[in-house]
Design a protein around this motif. Structure first.
Motif, short mmCIF file in Angstrom:
data_model
loop_
_atom_site.label_atom_id
_atom_site.label_comp_id
_atom_site.label_asym_id
_atom_site.label_seq_id
_atom_site.Cartn_x
_atom_site.Cartn_y
_atom_site.Cartn_z
N ALA A 85 48.55 35.28 49.58
CA ALA A 85 49.47 35.43 50.62
C ALA A 85 50.43 36.55 50.08
N GLU A 86 50.80 36.53 48.95
CA GLU A 86 51.82 37.45 48.35
C GLU A 86 51.18 38.81 48.20
N LEU A 87 49.93 38.75 47.78
CA LEU A 87 49.15 40.06 47.68
C LEU A 87 49.07 40.97 48.89
N ALA A 88 49.03 40.15 50.00
CA ALA A 88 48.79 40.46 51.28
C ALA A 88 49.88 41.24 52.17
N ARG A 89 51.19 40.86 51.15
CA ARG A 89 52.19 41.65 51.90
C ARG A 89 52.40 43.01 51.24
N ILE A 90 51.46 43.61 50.33
CA ILE A 90 51.45 44.89 49.92
C ILE A 90 50.56 45.36 50.64
N PRO A 91 50.95 46.63 51.65
CA PRO A 91 50.20 47.23 52.65
C PRO A 91 48.97 48.25 51.92
N GLN A 92 49.28 48.57 50.66
CA GLN A 92 48.32 49.46 50.21
C GLN A 92 46.90 48.60 49.47
N ILE A 93 47.30 47.28 49.61
CA ILE A 93 46.03 46.45 49.34
C ILE A 93 44.91 46.44 50.35
N LEU A 94 43.73 46.98 50.45
CA LEU A 94 43.08 46.91 51.59
C LEU A 94 42.07 45.84 51.76
N GLU A 95 41.72 45.22 50.39
CA GLU A 95 40.83 43.95 50.29
C GLU A 95 41.22 43.26 49.13
N ILE A 96 41.13 41.71 49.32
CA ILE A 96 40.96 41.00 48.29
C ILE A 96 39.76 39.99 48.54
N HIS A 97 39.15 39.99 47.34
CA HIS A 97 38.14 39.03 47.18
C HIS A 97 38.30 38.03 45.89
N THR A 98 37.71 36.95 46.36
CA THR A 98 37.51 35.70 45.31
C THR A 98 36.39 35.97 44.66
N VAL A 99 36.38 36.40 43.34
CA VAL A 99 35.25 36.63 42.45
C VAL A 99 34.78 35.70 41.42
N THR A 100 33.51 36.04 40.90
CA THR A 100 33.14 35.07 39.44
C THR A 100 33.31 36.15 38.45
N GLY A 101 33.49 35.59 37.15
CA GLY A 101 33.28 36.48 36.25
C GLY A 101 34.72 36.24 35.50
N SER A 102 35.16 37.46 34.75
CA SER A 102 36.23 37.23 34.18
C SER A 102 37.66 37.37 34.56
N GLY A 103 37.50 37.70 35.91
CA GLY A 103 38.87 37.52 36.88
C GLY A 103 38.62 36.53 38.10
N ASP A 104 39.79 36.38 38.65
CA ASP A 104 39.82 35.59 39.89
C ASP A 104 39.79 36.46 41.27
#
Length: 154
Positions: A85-104
């Motif tokens: 929700a916080e990231l979605a407030r930043i207009p330059q972020i076009l996509e947010i994906h939940t991923v596997t591996g070293s990050g979230d």
């Protein structure tokens, strides 16, 4: 659940991809079907959410957003929804994906310049639940497809 796309659906999508401003009469003529058939297929594809919009495709570089980056975030356990929700407030972020591996989370970000990207990344880092980030800058884009391109085999 949506119905599987058939050959007419795919031809309709392909035509709209090539000539998105076609009238219903032009669309029916190009598909070789009656106007009512073209209308009902288009209406069903829209109602089922397969066709989600008719916005213009924008070239980010020509629109002044020539910097593309991918940022992997490690976030606090249990903070997924709030962080997104916080990231979605930043207009330059076009996509947010939940991923596997070293990050979230993996974010696709555009910016006007490297300095602008730095500002965007500082906003990301200021989110309390972001523990660590790793950013990769895209030097060039060799291939970019839309879902319509994948469906019609372009």
């Amino acid at each position: 659940m949506t119905r599987p796309l058939d050959e007419l659906d795919l031809r309709l999508i392909a035509h709209l991809r090539r000539t998105p401003r076609s009238s219903l009469v032009q669309l029916a003529g190009a598909l070789g079907v009656a106007r009512g058939t073209a209308y009902s297929r288009l209406d069903r594809l829209e109602a089922d959410g397969v066709i989600a919009g008719y916005g213009p495709d924008i070239d980010p570089g020509r629109a002044g957003l020539g910097v593309l980056a991918f940022c992997t975030l490690e976030i606090a356990q249990g903070s997924h929804d709030g962080t997104v929700a916080e990231l979605a407030r930043i207009p330059q972020i076009l996509e947010i994906h939940t991923v596997t591996g070293s990050g979230d989370l993996l974010c696709r970000i555009v910016a006007r310049s490297n300095d602008h990207l730095h500002d965007v990344l500082q906003r990301v880092a200021s989110i309390d639940t972001v523990r660590r980030s790793q950013t990769q800058l895209a030097l060039s884009t060799s291939l970019q497809r839309s879902i319509a391109d994948v469906l019609v085999g372009s």
